[in-house]
Scaffold this motif. Structure first.
Motif, PDB file in Angstrom:
ATOM      1  N   MET B   1       0.846  -1.205   0.000  1.00 18.73           N
ATOM      2  CA  MET B   1       0.000   0.000   0.000  1.00 18.73           C
ATOM      3  C   MET B   1       0.874   1.244   0.000  1.00 18.73           C
ATOM      4  O   MET B   1       1.881   1.317   0.685  1.00 18.73           O
ATOM      5  CB  MET B   1      -0.885  -0.015   1.257  1.00 18.73           C
ATOM      6  CG  MET B   1      -1.975   1.053   1.297  1.00 18.73           C
ATOM      7  SD  MET B   1      -3.141   0.931  -0.098  1.00 18.73           S
ATOM      8  CE  MET B   1      -4.032   2.475   0.099  1.00 18.73           C
ATOM      9  N   SER B   2       0.488   2.221  -0.798  1.00 19.52           N
ATOM     10  CA  SER B   2       1.259   3.462  -0.849  1.00 19.52           C
ATOM     11  C   SER B   2       0.897   4.325   0.352  1.00 19.52           C
ATOM     12  O   SER B   2      -0.236   4.341   0.807  1.00 19.52           O
ATOM     13  CB  SER B   2       0.904   4.254  -2.101  1.00 19.52           C
ATOM     14  OG  SER B   2       0.855   3.402  -3.211  1.00 19.52           O
ATOM     15  N   THR B   7       1.843   9.170  -2.345  1.00 20.55           N
ATOM     16  CA  THR B   7       0.791   9.573  -3.272  1.00 20.55           C
ATOM     17  C   THR B   7       0.953  11.018  -3.688  1.00 20.55           C
ATOM     18  O   THR B   7       0.937  11.336  -4.876  1.00 20.55           O
ATOM     19  CB  THR B   7      -0.585   9.369  -2.611  1.00 20.55           C
ATOM     20  OG1 THR B   7      -0.719   7.993  -2.263  1.00 20.55           O
ATOM     21  CG2 THR B   7      -1.698   9.762  -3.556  1.00 20.55           C
ATOM     22  N   SER B  38      -3.081   6.277  -5.141  1.00 19.13           N
ATOM     23  CA  SER B  38      -3.262   5.945  -3.724  1.00 19.13           C
ATOM     24  C   SER B  38      -3.643   4.491  -3.483  1.00 19.13           C
ATOM     25  O   SER B  38      -4.012   4.131  -2.373  1.00 19.13           O
ATOM     26  CB  SER B  38      -4.291   6.883  -3.093  1.00 19.13           C
ATOM     27  OG  SER B  38      -5.518   6.735  -3.742  1.00 19.13           O
ATOM     28  N   THR B  39      -3.565   3.652  -4.509  1.00 24.19           N
ATOM     29  CA  THR B  39      -3.815   2.228  -4.305  1.00 24.19           C
ATOM     30  C   THR B  39      -2.800   1.431  -5.102  1.00 24.19           C
ATOM     31  O   THR B  39      -2.218   1.943  -6.046  1.00 24.19           O
ATOM     32  CB  THR B  39      -5.236   1.837  -4.759  1.00 24.19           C
ATOM     33  OG1 THR B  39      -5.391   0.428  -4.613  1.00 24.19           O
ATOM     34  CG2 THR B  39      -5.467   2.192  -6.206  1.00 24.19           C
ATOM     35  N   ASP B  40      -2.599   0.172  -4.683  1.00 29.36           N
ATOM     36  CA  ASP B  40      -1.738  -0.693  -5.474  1.00 29.36           C
ATOM     37  C   ASP B  40      -2.549  -1.630  -6.357  1.00 29.36           C
ATOM     38  O   ASP B  40      -2.005  -2.517  -7.001  1.00 29.36           O
ATOM     39  CB  ASP B  40      -0.803  -1.508  -4.562  1.00 29.36           C
ATOM     40  CG  ASP B  40       0.265  -0.634  -3.938  1.00 29.36           C
ATOM     41  OD1 ASP B  40       0.493   0.472  -4.461  1.00 29.36           O
ATOM     42  OD2 ASP B  40       0.872  -1.050  -2.934  1.00 29.36           O
ATOM     43  N   GLU B  41      -3.845  -1.423  -6.387  1.00 29.17           N
ATOM     44  CA  GLU B  41      -4.715  -2.251  -7.219  1.00 29.17           C
ATOM     45  C   GLU B  41      -4.532  -1.928  -8.700  1.00 29.17           C
ATOM     46  O   GLU B  41      -3.981  -0.895  -9.055  1.00 29.17           O
ATOM     47  CB  GLU B  41      -6.184  -2.005  -6.858  1.00 29.17           C
ATOM     48  CG  GLU B  41      -6.521  -2.206  -5.409  1.00 29.17           C
ATOM     49  CD  GLU B  41      -6.496  -3.663  -5.003  1.00 29.17           C
ATOM     50  OE1 GLU B  41      -7.123  -4.470  -5.692  1.00 29.17           O
ATOM     51  OE2 GLU B  41      -5.836  -3.987  -3.982  1.00 29.17           O
ATOM     52  N   LEU B  43      -6.714  -0.832 -11.344  1.00 31.26           N
ATOM     53  CA  LEU B  43      -8.061  -0.272 -11.403  1.00 31.26           C
ATOM     54  C   LEU B  43      -8.631  -0.222 -12.804  1.00 31.26           C
ATOM     55  O   LEU B  43      -7.928   0.122 -13.760  1.00 31.26           O
ATOM     56  CB  LEU B  43      -8.045   1.155 -10.839  1.00 31.26           C
ATOM     57  CG  LEU B  43      -7.690   1.309  -9.358  1.00 31.26           C
ATOM     58  CD1 LEU B  43      -7.594   2.787  -9.004  1.00 31.26           C
ATOM     59  CD2 LEU B  43      -8.742   0.625  -8.493  1.00 31.26           C
ATOM     60  N   THR B  51     -14.748   5.153  -7.140  1.00 32.65           N
ATOM     61  CA  THR B  51     -13.982   5.776  -6.063  1.00 32.65           C
ATOM     62  C   THR B  51     -14.201   7.284  -6.036  1.00 32.65           C
ATOM     63  O   THR B  51     -14.351   7.891  -4.981  1.00 32.65           O
ATOM     64  CB  THR B  51     -12.482   5.472  -6.230  1.00 32.65           C
ATOM     65  OG1 THR B  51     -12.314   4.071  -6.342  1.00 32.65           O
ATOM     66  CG2 THR B  51     -11.677   5.995  -5.047  1.00 32.65           C
ATOM     67  N   GLU B  90      -2.428   0.770 -13.521  1.00 27.04           N
ATOM     68  CA  GLU B  90      -1.623   0.517 -12.330  1.00 27.04           C
ATOM     69  C   GLU B  90      -0.487   1.531 -12.305  1.00 27.04           C
ATOM     70  O   GLU B  90       0.220   1.699 -13.292  1.00 27.04           O
ATOM     71  CB  GLU B  90      -1.040  -0.900 -12.469  1.00 27.04           C
ATOM     72  CG  GLU B  90      -0.094  -1.295 -11.376  1.00 27.04           C
ATOM     73  CD  GLU B  90       0.720  -2.545 -11.749  1.00 27.04           C
ATOM     74  OE1 GLU B  90       0.916  -2.836 -12.952  1.00 27.04           O
ATOM     75  OE2 GLU B  90       1.176  -3.214 -10.815  1.00 27.04           O
TER      76      GLU B  90
END
Lengths: 166, 166
Positions: B1-2, B7, B38-41, B43, B51, B90
């Motif tokens: 996670m960042s 971020t 702000s995510t490591d997903e 998306l 979001t 990503e």
DNA sequence: GTCCATGCAAACCTTTTGCACTATA
DNA sequence: TATAGTGCAAAAGGTTTGCATGGAC
């Protein structure tokens, strides 16, 4: 290039698959399969349709899509997505049943190569993540010889400060 | 996670890219970048939109697509296509700037791994075909641990006679 | 005769584009 | 104030689907 006898062998294999599945062997299915099996190219649906037109066959696009779906299920044909916005189809009659792809970002040309080390990568990563691998896909993008000689350049327009040095 | 500071660092880097290109730094661009960083997903556009909605931001889909295009050009973000019919995005803030993907065909989950041997494969194949590689993509598809434990099976419905034995 | 396939057109889904309006620098 | 971005809705492009008709077995 496949020979005519290879092609008809594979059309018959597709027929066997259809019979096994209790599905009718229609003229359209045979003709579409014949087109896909008679080249080593990675064909798009448009190219298949064009070839059918040249041969004087009048087959609806929906039938082409539906037949390709069956060909993929039979595992006689592989589906590819090289990021062009549409799919391409390649039969598995090749002397290299498992192979990876080299894709020229300039001309769209595709070359095939084998990478035995991927077996090992698959096994290692599978162990590491408790993941059960079933298939993989390796694509290398870049410039083919002809496009390099023609002076093509890979365009870079990212941040001037490369991310790795942040 | 960042972390939050990672971020904002990356949002500022994106701002630098925009300035370098002579493009305005708009609120919308900053907010979209913020979501992606702000995510490591990995998306999808729908997930980004969702979001944004949760955060009370009302940003049009076209703007999201246009901003993602800029993020990809800046090379701060990578575009992926895992064969789902849409793209995923990503950021490259990850401690593994170059990595490959493990994709579960059952749940759609994605894991990342590194494969240093690919450098060598790229170089070898490049020499062999006079090809100048610029990037590659390796994806391994299969079943993740959770889906294996849940009893998931990879469905095989191909010809009963495997093609390799023809 | 039953069941499934075909062909056409419409629908679908993601992504792109045109245009009037608004914000950035 | 000039230039570019935004948002909406429409368009685009590949692929899928509904339905009436036709073909395989």
């Amino acid at each position: 290039m496949s020979t005519a006898s290879d092609t008809s062998l594979f059309v018959r294999l597709f027929g066997r698959y259809l019979r096994e599945q209790g599905l009718p062997i229609t003229q359209q299915r045979e003709v579409v399969a014949e087109v896909v099996f008679s080249t080593d190219e990675h064909l798009s649906v448009d190219e298949i349709e064009e070839t059918l037109r040249e041969r004087g066959e009048r087959i609806g696009k929906a039938t082409i899509y539906r037949t390709l779906d069956l060909l993929v299920r039979s595992q006689l044909v592989e589906e590819h997505d090289f990021g062009e916005g549409f799919k391409r189809y390649e039969h598995r009659l090749s002397p290299q049943p498992v192979h990876e792809h080299l894709i020229c970002v300039e001309c769209g040309g595709v070359w095939e190569f084998q990478s035995p080390e991927l077996q090992e990568v698959e096994a290692r990563v599978g162990r590491q993540y408790d993941f059960q691998p079933t298939r993989h896909k390796l694509e290398i993008y870049g410039l083919c010889r002809a496009c390099q000689e023609a002076g093509a350049q890979v365009s870079y327009q990212g941040l001037t400060c490369p991310i790795e040095s942040v």
